[in-house]
Design a protein around this motif. Structure first.
Motif, PDB file in Angstrom:
ATOM      1  N   GLY A   1      -0.167  16.512   5.627  1.00  0.00           N
ATOM      2  CA  GLY A   1      -0.793  15.233   5.970  1.00  0.00           C
ATOM      3  C   GLY A   1      -0.112  14.602   7.177  1.00  0.00           C
ATOM      4  O   GLY A   1       1.098  14.746   7.360  1.00  0.00           O
TER       5      GLY A   1
ATOM      6  N   PHE B   1      -0.765  11.102   8.213  1.00  0.00           N
ATOM      7  CA  PHE B   1      -0.900   9.641   8.227  1.00  0.00           C
ATOM      8  C   PHE B   1       0.403   9.037   8.754  1.00  0.00           C
ATOM      9  O   PHE B   1       1.492   9.442   8.342  1.00  0.00           O
TER      10      PHE B   1
ATOM     11  N   TYR C   1      -6.061   7.627  12.223  1.00  0.00           N
ATOM     12  CA  TYR C   1      -4.644   7.965  12.446  1.00  0.00           C
ATOM     13  C   TYR C   1      -4.341   8.083  13.941  1.00  0.00           C
ATOM     14  O   TYR C   1      -3.181   8.124  14.338  1.00  0.00           O
TER      15      TYR C   1
ATOM     16  N   LYS D   1     -11.506  12.443   8.778  1.00  0.00           N
ATOM     17  CA  LYS D   1     -12.202  11.418   7.985  1.00  0.00           C
ATOM     18  C   LYS D   1     -12.883  10.416   8.899  1.00  0.00           C
ATOM     19  O   LYS D   1     -12.332  10.051   9.948  1.00  0.00           O
TER      20      LYS D   1
ATOM     21  N   HIS E   1     -13.860   7.984   4.654  1.00  0.00           N
ATOM     22  CA  HIS E   1     -12.470   7.591   4.382  1.00  0.00           C
ATOM     23  C   HIS E   1     -12.340   6.591   3.221  1.00  0.00           C
ATOM     24  O   HIS E   1     -11.472   6.747   2.360  1.00  0.00           O
TER      25      HIS E   1
ATOM     26  N   ASN F   1     -11.282   7.971  -1.726  1.00  0.00           N
ATOM     27  CA  ASN F   1     -11.119   6.640  -2.325  1.00  0.00           C
ATOM     28  C   ASN F   1     -12.397   6.135  -3.001  1.00  0.00           C
ATOM     29  O   ASN F   1     -12.612   4.930  -3.080  1.00  0.00           O
TER      30      ASN F   1
ATOM     31  N   TRP G   1      -3.752  12.113  -2.352  1.00  0.00           N
ATOM     32  CA  TRP G   1      -3.020  11.558  -1.201  1.00  0.00           C
ATOM     33  C   TRP G   1      -1.808  10.769  -1.696  1.00  0.00           C
ATOM     34  O   TRP G   1      -1.764  10.371  -2.851  1.00  0.00           O
ATOM     35  N   SER G   2      -0.836  10.578  -0.785  1.00  0.00           N
ATOM     36  CA  SER G   2       0.475  10.043  -1.171  1.00  0.00           C
ATOM     37  C   SER G   2       0.990  10.770  -2.427  1.00  0.00           C
ATOM     38  O   SER G   2       1.353  10.132  -3.425  1.00  0.00           O
ATOM     39  N   PRO G   3       1.046  12.109  -2.370  1.00  0.00           N
ATOM     40  CA  PRO G   3       1.442  12.865  -3.572  1.00  0.00           C
ATOM     41  C   PRO G   3       2.866  12.560  -4.018  1.00  0.00           C
ATOM     42  O   PRO G   3       3.196  12.742  -5.193  1.00  0.00           O
TER      43      PRO G   3
ATOM     44  N   GLY H   1       4.058   9.529  -3.741  1.00  0.00           N
ATOM     45  CA  GLY H   1       4.103   8.068  -3.855  1.00  0.00           C
ATOM     46  C   GLY H   1       4.826   7.461  -2.663  1.00  0.00           C
ATOM     47  O   GLY H   1       5.537   6.468  -2.794  1.00  0.00           O
ATOM     48  N   GLN H   2       4.637   8.079  -1.484  1.00  0.00           N
ATOM     49  CA  GLN H   2       5.321   7.668  -0.247  1.00  0.00           C
ATOM     50  C   GLN H   2       6.843   7.620  -0.430  1.00  0.00           C
ATOM     51  O   GLN H   2       7.530   6.804   0.157  1.00  0.00           O
TER      52      GLN H   2
ATOM     53  N   LEU I   1      10.412   9.702  -5.908  1.00  0.00           N
ATOM     54  CA  LEU I   1      11.540  10.642  -5.802  1.00  0.00           C
ATOM     55  C   LEU I   1      12.835  10.055  -6.358  1.00  0.00           C
ATOM     56  O   LEU I   1      13.823  10.757  -6.512  1.00  0.00           O
TER      57      LEU I   1
ATOM     58  N   ALA J   1      11.275  16.197  -4.550  1.00  0.00           N
ATOM     59  CA  ALA J   1       9.951  16.388  -3.929  1.00  0.00           C
ATOM     60  C   ALA J   1       9.328  17.703  -4.409  1.00  0.00           C
ATOM     61  O   ALA J   1       8.126  17.771  -4.702  1.00  0.00           O
TER      62      ALA J   1
ATOM     63  N   LYS K   1       3.361  14.556   3.439  1.00  0.00           N
ATOM     64  CA  LYS K   1       3.634  14.324   4.859  1.00  0.00           C
ATOM     65  C   LYS K   1       5.137  14.185   5.093  1.00  0.00           C
ATOM     66  O   LYS K   1       5.845  13.565   4.304  1.00  0.00           O
TER      67      LYS K   1
ATOM     68  N   ARG L   1      12.365  18.827   5.742  1.00  0.00           N
ATOM     69  CA  ARG L   1      11.492  18.386   4.637  1.00  0.00           C
ATOM     70  C   ARG L   1      10.129  19.081   4.689  1.00  0.00           C
ATOM     71  O   ARG L   1       9.515  19.351   3.652  1.00  0.00           O
TER      72      ARG L   1
ATOM     73  N   ASN M   1       8.989  21.010   1.418  1.00  0.00           N
ATOM     74  CA  ASN M   1       7.737  20.705   0.718  1.00  0.00           C
ATOM     75  C   ASN M   1       6.815  21.922   0.609  1.00  0.00           C
ATOM     76  O   ASN M   1       5.864  21.918  -0.160  1.00  0.00           O
TER      77      ASN M   1
HETATM   78  P1  NAD Z   1       3.577  11.037   0.777  1.00  0.00           P
HETATM   79  O1  NAD Z   1       3.504  10.763  -0.678  1.00  0.00           O
HETATM   80  O2  NAD Z   1       3.287  12.379   1.299  1.00  0.00           O
HETATM   81  O3  NAD Z   1       5.021  10.565   1.226  1.00  0.00           O
HETATM   82  C1  NAD Z   1       5.438  10.691   2.550  1.00  0.00           C
HETATM   83  C2  NAD Z   1       6.825  10.086   2.682  1.00  0.00           C
HETATM   84  O4  NAD Z   1       7.699  10.618   1.691  1.00  0.00           O
HETATM   85  C3  NAD Z   1       7.423  10.477   4.025  1.00  0.00           C
HETATM   86  O5  NAD Z   1       7.110   9.519   5.006  1.00  0.00           O
HETATM   87  C4  NAD Z   1       8.903  10.538   3.714  1.00  0.00           C
HETATM   88  O6  NAD Z   1       9.431   9.246   3.834  1.00  0.00           O
HETATM   89  C5  NAD Z   1       8.933  10.951   2.267  1.00  0.00           C
HETATM   90  N1  NAD Z   1       9.171  12.398   2.094  1.00  0.00           N
HETATM   91  C6  NAD Z   1       8.335  13.433   2.394  1.00  0.00           C
HETATM   92  N2  NAD Z   1       8.878  14.602   2.039  1.00  0.00           N
HETATM   93  C7  NAD Z   1      10.096  14.310   1.511  1.00  0.00           C
HETATM   94  C8  NAD Z   1      11.125  15.106   0.968  1.00  0.00           C
HETATM   95  N3  NAD Z   1      11.014  16.426   0.881  1.00  0.00           N
HETATM   96  N4  NAD Z   1      12.232  14.464   0.525  1.00  0.00           N
HETATM   97  C9  NAD Z   1      12.348  13.135   0.581  1.00  0.00           C
HETATM   98  N5  NAD Z   1      11.393  12.330   1.090  1.00  0.00           N
HETATM   99  C10 NAD Z   1      10.274  12.912   1.544  1.00  0.00           C
HETATM  100  O7  NAD Z   1       2.685   9.885   1.478  1.00  0.00           O
HETATM  101  P2  NAD Z   1       1.541   9.761   2.552  1.00  0.00           P
HETATM  102  O8  NAD Z   1       1.948  10.208   3.884  1.00  0.00           O
HETATM  103  O9  NAD Z   1       1.038   8.373   2.379  1.00  0.00           O
HETATM  104  O10 NAD Z   1       0.397  10.747   2.003  1.00  0.00           O
HETATM  105  C11 NAD Z   1       0.285  12.103   2.411  1.00  0.00           C
HETATM  106  C12 NAD Z   1      -0.971  12.317   3.201  1.00  0.00           C
HETATM  107  O11 NAD Z   1      -2.117  11.874   2.475  1.00  0.00           O
HETATM  108  C13 NAD Z   1      -1.056  11.477   4.486  1.00  0.00           C
HETATM  109  O12 NAD Z   1      -0.236  11.973   5.518  1.00  0.00           O
HETATM  110  C14 NAD Z   1      -2.524  11.533   4.779  1.00  0.00           C
HETATM  111  O13 NAD Z   1      -2.850  12.779   5.383  1.00  0.00           O
HETATM  112  C15 NAD Z   1      -3.104  11.408   3.385  1.00  0.00           C
HETATM  113  N6  NAD Z   1      -3.468  10.014   3.048  1.00  0.00           N
HETATM  114  C16 NAD Z   1      -4.786   9.723   2.878  1.00  0.00           C
HETATM  115  C17 NAD Z   1      -5.166   8.436   2.567  1.00  0.00           C
HETATM  116  C18 NAD Z   1      -6.609   8.149   2.359  1.00  0.00           C
HETATM  117  O14 NAD Z   1      -6.990   6.955   2.287  1.00  0.00           O
HETATM  118  N7  NAD Z   1      -7.462   9.137   2.236  1.00  0.00           N
HETATM  119  C19 NAD Z   1      -4.219   7.410   2.442  1.00  0.00           C
HETATM  120  C20 NAD Z   1      -2.879   7.728   2.616  1.00  0.00           C
HETATM  121  C21 NAD Z   1      -2.515   9.032   2.895  1.00  0.00           C
END
Ligand code: NAD
Length: 274
Positions: free
Chosen positions: A19, A21, A49, A74, A107, A139, A186-188, A190-191, A195, A212, A229, A235, A239
């Motif tokens: 990803g 984003f 993006y 999207k 989207h 969504n 998405w946000s697998p 939880g950003q 973790l 992760a 992402k 990382r 991942n």
């Molecule tokens: P994510 O859950 O993938 O978390 C990303 C964050 O986690 C990174 O910025 C980093 O800080 C941390 N991270 C990543 N790998 C790590 C690791 N191995 N160890 C420690 N920290 C780590 O969140 P995201 O980016 O919000 O979501 C992934 C993708 O989903 C986006 O890039 C995008 O492509 C998609 N997305 C889609 C929507 C939608 O509305 N459809 C919204 C948000 C995201």
């Protein structure tokens, strides 16, 4: 080998993708190049993006055959509507430097606009014209999905939704399953929030993996498609290294139990987004 899932029209989609984003336009080509080098073959971007050009540059420079890649983009909210969708699709494709997309998603439903049914009709036109291999949603809540099924003739292949151990989306996943729509998370991670969870940390110790990797393994074992992402090369690799171990089913069930209906992102029922 990256496992694939079979979408409802027979198209194979890699279960793990990359990803982009919040990856800045000038950083994006380098991050995607790194991901392709590591072995990712699926890239998830979006018009909003503002980094589709960077994705396209990395793809062009990779030398990887187009049919080995799976590219998702999207349609942004402000472009919803029949004609504007057709136009926005061409702009995305041109920025990516491609002549077809593997997956195109609406989207957000932005229900107050009332335009997602017309938007879906345009998606179906593009799909039937062979411009996109699979079309889907992002969504969408159950009532929005029902409306798409009423107005459309193609069942969406995918609904990409926020999904991680703190938001397991059990009901929506069940509905997807009944309808033949594949769930994409998405946000697998939880950003990053998830973790730090004590259970995830203890399982990371138990399996001698990183938090992760434990969370991504949980997604894979649940059958969802997932798109973590990172812009950090270590990382990006970490991942991807999730195919050589397995969580015991009791541990996967314990992770299911972390659900607390916690959204890190926006609420699809109310988000308008210009
Ligand atoms: P994510 O859950 O993938 O978390 C990303 C964050 O986690 C990174 O910025 C980093 O800080 C941390 N991270 C990543 N790998 C790590 C690791 N191995 N160890 C420690 N920290 C780590 O969140 P995201 O980016 O919000 O979501 C992934 C993708 O989903 C986006 O890039 C995008 O492509 C998609 N997305 C889609 C929507 C939608 O509305 N459809 C919204 C948000 C995201």
């Amino acid at each position: 080998m990256i496992p694939t899932v079979t979408l409802n029209n027979g198209v194979q989609m890699p279960q793990l993708g990359f990803g982009v984003f919040k990856v800045a336009p000038d950083e994006c080509a380098a991050a995607v190049s790194e991901a392709l080098k590591v072995g990712y073959r699926s890239i998830d971007t979006a018009a909003i993006y503002k980094n589709e050009e960077g994705v396209g540059k990395a793809i062009a420079e990779s030398g990887i055959a187009r049919d080995e890649l799976f590219v998702t983009s999207k349609l942004w909210n402000g472009e919803q509507g029949y004609d504007s969708t057709l136009r926005a699709f061409e702009v995305s494709l041109q920025k990516l430097g491609l002549d077809y997309l593997d997956l195109y998603l609406i989207h957000w439903p932005t229900p107050d606009r009332g335009l997602y049914p017309d938007t879906w009709r345009a998606f179906e036109t593009l799909y039937k014209d062979g411009r996109i291999r699979a079309i889907g949603l992002s969504n969408f809540q159950p009532n929005h999905i029902s409306r798409i099924l009423e107005v459309g003739s193609v069942v969406p292949a995918v609904n990409q939704i926020e999904l991680h151990p703190y938001l397991t989306q059990t009901q929506l996943r069940k509905l997807h399953h009944e309808l033949g729509i594949h769930t994409e998370a998405w946000s697998p991670l939880g950003q990053g929030l998830i973790l730090e969870d004590p259970l995830i940390l203890s399982l990371a110790d138990k399996y001698e993996r990183t938090p992760a990797q434990v969370v991504l393994r949980w997604h894979l074992q649940a059958g969802t498609v997932t798109i973590p992402k990172s812009v950090t090369p270590a990382r990006i690799r970490e991942n991807f290294e999730v195919f050589d171990f397995e969580l015991d089913s009791a541990d996967a069930i314990a992770i299911d139990g972390l659900d607390r209906a916690h959204r890190t992102g926006l609420d699809p029922d109310t988000f308008h987004g210009v």
